[in-house]
Design a protein around this motif. Structure first.
Motif, PDB file in Angstrom:
ATOM      1  N   LYS A  23       5.799 164.049 -13.307  1.00  0.00           N
ATOM      2  CA  LYS A  23       6.949 164.915 -13.021  1.00  0.00           C
ATOM      3  C   LYS A  23       8.022 164.575 -14.052  1.00  0.00           C
ATOM      4  CE  LYS A  23       9.481 167.604 -10.165  1.00  0.00           C
ATOM      5  NZ  LYS A  23       9.336 169.070 -10.166  1.00  0.00           N
ATOM      6  N   PRO A  24       8.121 165.374 -15.141  1.00  0.00           N
ATOM      7  CA  PRO A  24       8.926 164.979 -16.308  1.00  0.00           C
ATOM      8  C   PRO A  24      10.404 165.343 -16.190  1.00  0.00           C
ATOM      9  CG  PRO A  24       7.749 166.999 -16.787  1.00  0.00           C
ATOM     10  CD  PRO A  24       7.372 166.610 -15.395  1.00  0.00           C
ATOM     11  N   GLU A  25      11.161 164.503 -15.504  1.00  0.00           N
ATOM     12  CA  GLU A  25      12.590 164.755 -15.337  1.00  0.00           C
ATOM     13  C   GLU A  25      13.387 164.492 -16.614  1.00  0.00           C
ATOM     14  OE1 GLU A  25      14.710 165.874 -12.501  1.00  0.00           O
ATOM     15  OE2 GLU A  25      12.756 166.851 -12.438  1.00  0.00           O
ATOM     16  N   GLN A  26      12.742 163.938 -17.623  1.00  0.00           N
ATOM     17  CA  GLN A  26      13.421 163.801 -18.916  1.00  0.00           C
ATOM     18  C   GLN A  26      13.647 165.160 -19.575  1.00  0.00           C
ATOM     19  OE1 GLN A  26      10.242 163.222 -18.439  1.00  0.00           O
ATOM     20  NE2 GLN A  26       9.006 163.465 -20.281  1.00  0.00           N
TER      21      GLN A  26
ATOM     22  N   VAL B  16       8.177 161.394 -24.031  1.00  0.00           N
ATOM     23  CA  VAL B  16       9.058 160.272 -24.351  1.00  0.00           C
ATOM     24  C   VAL B  16       9.749 159.823 -23.068  1.00  0.00           C
ATOM     25  CG1 VAL B  16      11.104 159.540 -25.609  1.00  0.00           C
ATOM     26  CG2 VAL B  16       9.421 161.024 -26.713  1.00  0.00           C
ATOM     27  N   ALA B  17       9.564 158.560 -22.722  1.00  0.00           N
ATOM     28  CA  ALA B  17      10.175 158.004 -21.514  1.00  0.00           C
ATOM     29  C   ALA B  17      10.966 156.760 -21.860  1.00  0.00           C
ATOM     30  CB  ALA B  17       9.106 157.663 -20.484  1.00  0.00           C
ATOM     31  N   GLU B  18      12.129 156.614 -21.262  1.00  0.00           N
ATOM     32  CA  GLU B  18      12.853 155.354 -21.365  1.00  0.00           C
ATOM     33  C   GLU B  18      12.165 154.342 -20.450  1.00  0.00           C
ATOM     34  OE1 GLU B  18      16.766 155.414 -18.964  1.00  0.00           O
ATOM     35  OE2 GLU B  18      16.398 157.522 -19.462  1.00  0.00           O
ATOM     36  N   PRO B  19      12.481 153.057 -20.565  1.00  0.00           N
ATOM     37  CA  PRO B  19      11.813 152.060 -19.721  1.00  0.00           C
ATOM     38  C   PRO B  19      11.899 152.373 -18.228  1.00  0.00           C
ATOM     39  CG  PRO B  19      12.958 150.954 -21.502  1.00  0.00           C
ATOM     40  CD  PRO B  19      13.340 152.400 -21.594  1.00  0.00           C
ATOM     41  N   SER B  20      13.069 152.808 -17.773  1.00  0.00           N
ATOM     42  CA  SER B  20      13.220 153.118 -16.347  1.00  0.00           C
ATOM     43  C   SER B  20      12.318 154.263 -15.917  1.00  0.00           C
ATOM     44  CB  SER B  20      14.683 153.472 -16.048  1.00  0.00           C
ATOM     45  OG  SER B  20      15.545 152.444 -16.468  1.00  0.00           O
ATOM     46  N   GLY B  21      12.100 155.200 -16.815  1.00  0.00           N
ATOM     47  CA  GLY B  21      11.246 156.343 -16.495  1.00  0.00           C
ATOM     48  C   GLY B  21       9.771 156.036 -16.580  1.00  0.00           C
ATOM     49  N   ALA B  22       9.424 154.928 -17.229  1.00  0.00           N
ATOM     50  CA  ALA B  22       8.013 154.581 -17.428  1.00  0.00           C
ATOM     51  C   ALA B  22       7.465 153.652 -16.359  1.00  0.00           C
ATOM     52  CB  ALA B  22       7.833 153.932 -18.800  1.00  0.00           C
ATOM     53  N   VAL B  23       8.322 153.128 -15.469  1.00  0.00           N
ATOM     54  CA  VAL B  23       7.838 152.130 -14.513  1.00  0.00           C
ATOM     55  C   VAL B  23       6.776 152.690 -13.571  1.00  0.00           C
ATOM     56  CG1 VAL B  23       9.905 150.685 -14.596  1.00  0.00           C
ATOM     57  CG2 VAL B  23       9.765 152.539 -12.906  1.00  0.00           C
ATOM     58  N   THR B  24       6.876 153.974 -13.223  1.00  0.00           N
ATOM     59  CA  THR B  24       5.889 154.531 -12.298  1.00  0.00           C
ATOM     60  C   THR B  24       4.517 154.633 -12.962  1.00  0.00           C
ATOM     61  OG1 THR B  24       6.659 156.748 -12.919  1.00  0.00           O
ATOM     62  CG2 THR B  24       7.560 155.796 -10.899  1.00  0.00           C
ATOM     63  N   THR B  25       4.496 155.018 -14.225  1.00  0.00           N
ATOM     64  CA  THR B  25       3.226 155.034 -14.953  1.00  0.00           C
ATOM     65  C   THR B  25       2.686 153.616 -15.117  1.00  0.00           C
ATOM     66  OG1 THR B  25       3.865 157.052 -16.120  1.00  0.00           O
ATOM     67  CG2 THR B  25       2.082 155.754 -17.088  1.00  0.00           C
ATOM     68  N   ALA B  26       3.589 152.663 -15.332  1.00  0.00           N
ATOM     69  CA  ALA B  26       3.172 151.263 -15.401  1.00  0.00           C
ATOM     70  C   ALA B  26       2.507 150.837 -14.099  1.00  0.00           C
ATOM     71  CB  ALA B  26       4.372 150.374 -15.707  1.00  0.00           C
TER      72      ALA B  26
ATOM     73  N   GLY C 155      -6.020 158.249  -4.730  1.00  0.00           N
ATOM     74  CA  GLY C 155      -5.786 159.622  -4.316  1.00  0.00           C
ATOM     75  C   GLY C 155      -4.949 160.378  -5.322  1.00  0.00           C
ATOM     76  N   ARG C 156      -4.673 161.627  -5.000  1.00  0.00           N
ATOM     77  CA  ARG C 156      -3.891 162.490  -5.884  1.00  0.00           C
ATOM     78  C   ARG C 156      -2.470 161.933  -5.995  1.00  0.00           C
ATOM     79  NH1 ARG C 156      -7.398 165.461  -2.997  1.00  0.00           N
ATOM     80  NH2 ARG C 156      -5.989 165.500  -1.209  1.00  0.00           N
ATOM     81  N   THR C 157      -2.121 161.523  -7.210  1.00  0.00           N
ATOM     82  CA  THR C 157      -0.888 160.754  -7.427  1.00  0.00           C
ATOM     83  C   THR C 157       0.079 161.497  -8.329  1.00  0.00           C
ATOM     84  OG1 THR C 157      -2.107 158.664  -7.189  1.00  0.00           O
ATOM     85  CG2 THR C 157       0.030 158.571  -8.318  1.00  0.00           C
ATOM     86  N   VAL C 158       1.350 161.452  -7.965  1.00  0.00           N
ATOM     87  CA  VAL C 158       2.431 161.962  -8.813  1.00  0.00           C
ATOM     88  C   VAL C 158       3.301 160.776  -9.218  1.00  0.00           C
ATOM     89  CG1 VAL C 158       4.530 163.358  -8.925  1.00  0.00           C
ATOM     90  CG2 VAL C 158       2.479 164.271  -7.820  1.00  0.00           C
ATOM     91  N   ALA C 159       3.498 160.623 -10.509  1.00  0.00           N
ATOM     92  CA  ALA C 159       4.402 159.597 -11.041  1.00  0.00           C
ATOM     93  C   ALA C 159       5.634 160.283 -11.606  1.00  0.00           C
ATOM     94  CB  ALA C 159       3.705 158.768 -12.115  1.00  0.00           C
ATOM     95  N   LEU C 160       6.787 159.938 -11.090  1.00  0.00           N
ATOM     96  CA  LEU C 160       8.034 160.533 -11.561  1.00  0.00           C
ATOM     97  C   LEU C 160       8.477 159.843 -12.848  1.00  0.00           C
ATOM     98  CD1 LEU C 160      10.500 162.366 -11.199  1.00  0.00           C
ATOM     99  CD2 LEU C 160      11.530 160.556  -9.820  1.00  0.00           C
ATOM    100  N   VAL C 161       8.597 160.606 -13.916  1.00  0.00           N
ATOM    101  CA  VAL C 161       9.187 160.112 -15.163  1.00  0.00           C
ATOM    102  C   VAL C 161      10.671 160.468 -15.071  1.00  0.00           C
ATOM    103  CG1 VAL C 161       9.116 160.152 -17.680  1.00  0.00           C
ATOM    104  CG2 VAL C 161       7.019 160.538 -16.364  1.00  0.00           C
ATOM    105  N   SER C 162      11.477 159.488 -14.704  1.00  0.00           N
ATOM    106  CA  SER C 162      12.847 159.799 -14.286  1.00  0.00           C
ATOM    107  C   SER C 162      13.803 160.071 -15.430  1.00  0.00           C
ATOM    108  CB  SER C 162      13.398 158.657 -13.427  1.00  0.00           C
ATOM    109  OG  SER C 162      13.328 157.429 -14.128  1.00  0.00           O
ATOM    110  N   GLY C 163      13.472 159.598 -16.664  1.00  0.00           N
ATOM    111  CA  GLY C 163      14.376 159.838 -17.777  1.00  0.00           C
ATOM    112  C   GLY C 163      13.737 159.505 -19.110  1.00  0.00           C
ATOM    113  N   GLY C 164      14.326 160.052 -20.171  1.00  0.00           N
ATOM    114  CA  GLY C 164      13.781 159.846 -21.504  1.00  0.00           C
ATOM    115  C   GLY C 164      14.804 159.413 -22.532  1.00  0.00           C
ATOM    116  N   ASN C 165      15.929 158.852 -22.059  1.00  0.00           N
ATOM    117  CA  ASN C 165      17.004 158.466 -22.983  1.00  0.00           C
ATOM    118  C   ASN C 165      16.777 157.049 -23.513  1.00  0.00           C
ATOM    119  OD1 ASN C 165      18.605 160.899 -22.794  1.00  0.00           O
ATOM    120  ND2 ASN C 165      19.036 160.275 -20.693  1.00  0.00           N
TER     121      ASN C 165
END
Length: 318
Positions: A40-43, A273-283, A293-303
């Motif tokens: 979910k690319p909120e960036q 492009v994700a900032e560290p805070s936005g990449a933690v869910t993918t991590a 199961g069917r997973t959604v990872a929120l990419v919260s920001g890209g700054n």
């Protein structure tokens, strides 16, 4: 203490529509078939982070005659940009307090939106903002500890449930807790079988500790400042922790190396492009012990600082 409701979030969705982007769910073709992953690319928001949703909802709710006197906020960066951008949309002045460890890329972006930026030590950001309100006027727009901000962030959960009704796992970054409070409220109402899991950096894992102990965490500002994930250095309020303990299934942590790995994976394999805070869910998806199961990872920001992105891409093997 009143927690927000799905009605609050649905009302926020009306206010946010047309001002914040309705971001898509993007399938990750590199994910294994038995663990499908959507991002979910909120960036993609105009200010590069999800924070716009909460700022828009909160500022829209301020009466016109009060709002014209201006708004004040304190932030590690993305909320700063969100409030500055929204204030510009409404044609009202904004004063934003940021900290000495806020990335320059976020400070510069906030100033470009026309806000007055005040830089203070991390421990002083809230008191400095409160002093500005007391001496100069304006309405405080907190980064997470406010029902209107939480409801605005919850619109992300509405979109996830609408686009993937059978979602089974939703991964959400955790800092002050406003984001996961709103998303968990929406998911519980619209996709009740899904598990909502918070993700924190290990070096700022106060909420994970508090979740296990059943009480609000008490980590120092200096402890939480150690992580590369500058947007995840806050701690939950009474309001957000109440949402977390009632609505969230688990909170997990990831290491600094795992965050860097996820930034590279998102850039190279998902072209995001994700900032560290936005990449933690993918991590967490890549490295943590999570439900399948069917997973959604929120990419919260890209700054992200361009130098940091270049460093990560140079050093990480994807």
């Amino acid at each position: 203490m009143r927690l927000i409701t799905i009605d609050d979030i649905e009302a926020a969705a009306v206010r946010v529509a047309g001002r914040a982007v309705r971001t898509p769910l993007v399938p990750s073709l590199w994910a294994p078939e038995d663990r499908p992953l959507w991002l979910k690319p909120e960036q993609l928001q105009p200010i590069g982070a999800f924070k716009l949703r909460g700022a828009v909802n909160a500022i829209a709710r301020i009466p016109d005659d009060v709002r014209e006197k201006g708004v004040v906020a304190y932030s590690s960066g993305n909320h700063a940009q969100a409030v500055a951008y929204t204030a510009k949309l409404y044609g009202v002045p904004a004063t934003i307090v940021v900290t000495t460890n806020t990335p320059q890329v976020k400070i510069d972006a906030t100033a470009r939106h026309g806000a007055k930026v005040v830089v203070v030590p991390p421990a002083d950001r809230e008191s400095a903002a409160e002093e500005i309100v007391a001496t100069q006027g304006g309405t405080m727009v907190p980064p997470f500890d406010h029902p209107d901000v939480i409801a605005g962030q919850g619109t992300i959960g509405l979109e996830i449930a609408a686009d993937l009704p059978d979602v089974e796992v939703v991964l959400v970054p955790v800092s002050g807790g406003g984001l996961i409070s709103g998303i968990a409220t929406a998911i519980r109402a619209k996709a009740p079988n899904a598990k909502v899991i918070g993700v924190e950096p290990e070096l700022a894992g106060d909420t994970a500790e508090g979740f296990r102990l059943g009480r609000r965490p008490d980590w120092s500002t200096d402890d939480r400042a150690r992580t590369i994930a500058d947007g995840l250095r806050s701690t939950p309020s009474e309001l957000t922790f109440a949402h977390i303990t009632k609505l969230v299934d688990d909170v997990v942590t990831v290491t600094e190396d795992q965050i860097r790995d996820a930034i590279a994976v998102l850039a190279v394999r998902s072209q995001q492009v994700a900032e560290p805070s936005g990449a933690v869910t993918t991590a967490a998806y890549l490295h943590a012990d999570l439900p399948r199961g069917r997973t959604v990872a929120l990419v919260s920001g890209g700054n992200i600082d361009p130098a940091l992105l270049a460093e990560v891409l140079t050093r990480q093997q994807v």
